[in-house]
Design a protein around this motif. Structure first.
Motif, PDB file in Angstrom:
ATOM      1  N   UNK A  53       0.816  -1.208   0.000  1.00 39.42           N
ATOM      2  CA  UNK A  53       0.000   0.000   0.000  1.00 39.42           C
ATOM      3  C   UNK A  53       0.854   1.265   0.000  1.00 39.42           C
ATOM      4  N   UNK A  54       2.018   1.208   0.625  1.00 45.31           N
ATOM      5  CA  UNK A  54       2.872   2.389   0.718  1.00 45.31           C
ATOM      6  C   UNK A  54       3.837   2.496  -0.461  1.00 45.31           C
ATOM      7  N   UNK A  55       3.415   1.975  -1.597  1.00 42.24           N
ATOM      8  CA  UNK A  55       4.154   2.147  -2.838  1.00 42.24           C
ATOM      9  C   UNK A  55       3.174   2.502  -3.949  1.00 42.24           C
ATOM     10  N   UNK A  56       3.665   3.267  -4.913  1.00 39.59           N
ATOM     11  CA  UNK A  56       2.882   3.557  -6.110  1.00 39.59           C
ATOM     12  C   UNK A  56       3.449   2.758  -7.271  1.00 39.59           C
ATOM     13  N   UNK A  57       2.616   2.515  -8.263  1.00 37.80           N
ATOM     14  CA  UNK A  57       3.005   1.796  -9.468  1.00 37.80           C
ATOM     15  C   UNK A  57       2.576   2.620 -10.672  1.00 37.80           C
ATOM     16  N   UNK A  58       3.501   2.871 -11.582  1.00 36.69           N
ATOM     17  CA  UNK A  58       3.159   3.606 -12.798  1.00 36.69           C
ATOM     18  C   UNK A  58       2.601   2.638 -13.829  1.00 36.69           C
ATOM     19  N   UNK A  59       1.403   2.903 -14.294  1.00 35.65           N
ATOM     20  CA  UNK A  59       0.765   2.035 -15.278  1.00 35.65           C
ATOM     21  C   UNK A  59       1.351   2.225 -16.668  1.00 35.65           C
ATOM     22  N   UNK A  60       2.190   3.245 -16.842  1.00 38.14           N
ATOM     23  CA  UNK A  60       2.818   3.496 -18.143  1.00 38.14           C
ATOM     24  C   UNK A  60       4.189   2.824 -18.240  1.00 38.14           C
ATOM     25  N   UNK A  61       5.073   3.104 -17.260  1.00 36.39           N
ATOM     26  CA  UNK A  61       6.446   2.603 -17.360  1.00 36.39           C
ATOM     27  C   UNK A  61       6.756   1.475 -16.382  1.00 36.39           C
ATOM     28  N   UNK A  62       5.837   1.191 -15.449  1.00 34.43           N
ATOM     29  CA  UNK A  62       6.035   0.093 -14.511  1.00 34.43           C
ATOM     30  C   UNK A  62       6.909   0.424 -13.315  1.00 34.43           C
ATOM     31  N   UNK A  63       7.317   1.679 -13.160  1.00 34.05           N
ATOM     32  CA  UNK A  63       8.182   2.064 -12.046  1.00 34.05           C
ATOM     33  C   UNK A  63       7.408   2.054 -10.730  1.00 34.05           C
ATOM     34  N   UNK A  64       8.099   1.653  -9.672  1.00 36.71           N
ATOM     35  CA  UNK A  64       7.531   1.672  -8.332  1.00 36.71           C
ATOM     36  C   UNK A  64       8.264   2.695  -7.487  1.00 36.71           C
ATOM     37  N   UNK A  65       7.528   3.325  -6.561  1.00 29.02           N
ATOM     38  CA  UNK A  65       8.142   4.332  -5.696  1.00 29.02           C
ATOM     39  C   UNK A  65       7.455   4.322  -4.343  1.00 29.02           C
ATOM     40  N   UNK A  66       8.209   4.658  -3.301  1.00 26.23           N
ATOM     41  CA  UNK A  66       7.636   4.772  -1.970  1.00 26.23           C
ATOM     42  C   UNK A  66       6.571   5.858  -1.990  1.00 26.23           C
ATOM     43  N   UNK A  67       5.446   5.614  -1.340  1.00 23.23           N
ATOM     44  CA  UNK A  67       4.341   6.581  -1.339  1.00 23.23           C
ATOM     45  C   UNK A  67       3.639   6.551   0.008  1.00 23.23           C
ATOM     46  N   UNK A  68       3.840   7.586   0.796  1.00 28.35           N
ATOM     47  CA  UNK A  68       3.166   7.701   2.091  1.00 28.35           C
ATOM     48  C   UNK A  68       2.154   8.839   2.089  1.00 28.35           C
ATOM     49  N   UNK A  69       1.942   9.453   0.929  1.00 28.16           N
ATOM     50  CA  UNK A  69       0.985  10.544   0.798  1.00 28.16           C
ATOM     51  C   UNK A  69      -0.184  10.078  -0.063  1.00 28.16           C
ATOM     52  N   UNK A  70      -1.155  10.956  -0.236  1.00 26.21           N
ATOM     53  CA  UNK A  70      -2.315  10.605  -1.044  1.00 26.21           C
ATOM     54  C   UNK A  70      -1.962  10.639  -2.525  1.00 26.21           C
ATOM     55  N   UNK A  71      -2.558   9.710  -3.264  1.00 27.60           N
ATOM     56  CA  UNK A  71      -2.388   9.658  -4.711  1.00 27.60           C
ATOM     57  C   UNK A  71      -3.611  10.266  -5.396  1.00 27.60           C
ATOM     58  N   UNK A  72      -3.384  10.865  -6.550  1.00 27.71           N
ATOM     59  CA  UNK A  72      -4.495  11.389  -7.338  1.00 27.71           C
ATOM     60  C   UNK A  72      -4.156  11.264  -8.813  1.00 27.71           C
ATOM     61  N   UNK A  73      -5.135  11.513  -9.660  1.00 23.47           N
ATOM     62  CA  UNK A  73      -4.914  11.426 -11.101  1.00 23.47           C
ATOM     63  C   UNK A  73      -4.014  12.553 -11.590  1.00 23.47           C
TER      64      UNK A  73
END
Length: 233
Positions: free
Chosen positions: A111-131
């Motif tokens: 849950x504390x990671x984001x995934x890019x649907x374009x390039x597949x990169x993952x990154x630590x994410x402790x904040x809110x995500x939006x479009x």
């Protein structure tokens, strides 16, 4: 000794994080087909982001409990004895890591990671995500999603999981419903490899009949005792 441990939502319930299929669980309040599928995200990314942003806030306010700490102690103790633990979790929280477990396989993502649907990169994410967020790797906006495995998607590291199972001598399931596949089938695979199987749960799971040994009660109480037994040999 090498132990394969599978954990589910039940181990984190005592930390205040909801289970999914129990009475009153998350999927009794929300429709997973509208919040946890690639199709749902494509149709309504705002609703999906809102749901996971709330869960992310809840997770950041939670703390590991005695069951998480017991598994970290098991990992260290068996390593000191020349053995090891393969900790495979269905949970997307990071409470195992915060308790001190150093090697955790998140088969359903984090849950504390984001995934890019374009390039597949993952990154630590402790904040809110939006479009509106741009991927830190490729720079494209409207491309980030929670790095979690949704319904219809393949769990992470299936070959690694099966190899670890085959190399283990004991299979332990903690806080699992026994109804979510492929994880629910691992006990049968473990038995086919000839290893002892143990269930530690608040109450019998859907596949409790398959296990050799069963321990029922709060994981924060039963698991530390079980770990003591294993480490004493």
């Amino acid at each position: 000794m090498h132990v394969f441990v599978l954990t589910g939502a039940g181990i984190s319930a005592e930390s205040g994080l909801g289970t999914f299929r129990d009475k009153g669980g998350i999927w009794s309040k929300f429709d997973p087909m509208k919040l946890a599928t690639p199709e749902a995200f494509a149709a309504n990314p705002l609703a999906v982001h809102d749901f996971y942003n709330l869960r992310r806030r809840n997770l950041l306010g939670a703390a590991p409990n005695a069951a998480h700490h017991a598994l970290a102690r098991l990992e260290k103790g068996l390593a000191d004895q020349g053995g090891g633990v393969f900790l495979c979790t269905q949970n997307i929280d990071d409470l195992h890591e915060r308790a001190g477990s150093r090697h955790v396989h998140h088969m359903h993502g984090e849950l504390l990671k984001s995934l890019c649907s374009r390039c597949g990169a993952r990154a630590r994410c402790e904040t809110e995500l939006s479009i509106l967020d741009a991927c830190p790797s490729c720079g494209r906006d409207n491309s980030l999603r929670p790095d979690v495995v949704w319904f219809g998607e393949m769990p992470y590291g299936m070959e690694e999981i099966e190899a670890a199972l085959e190399a283990s001598e004991m299979f332990v399931a903690v806080g699992t419903s026994g109804s979510v596949y492929p994880a629910a089938g691992y006990v049968e695979l473990a038995r086919s490899f000839g290893m002892e199987t143990c269930e530690i749960n608040l109450e019998p799971s859907d596949n409790a009949y398959v296990f050799d040994r069963k321990f029922y009660g709060p994981a924060s109480e039963t698991l530390p005792v079980f770990v003591d037994e294993i480490l004493k040999g």
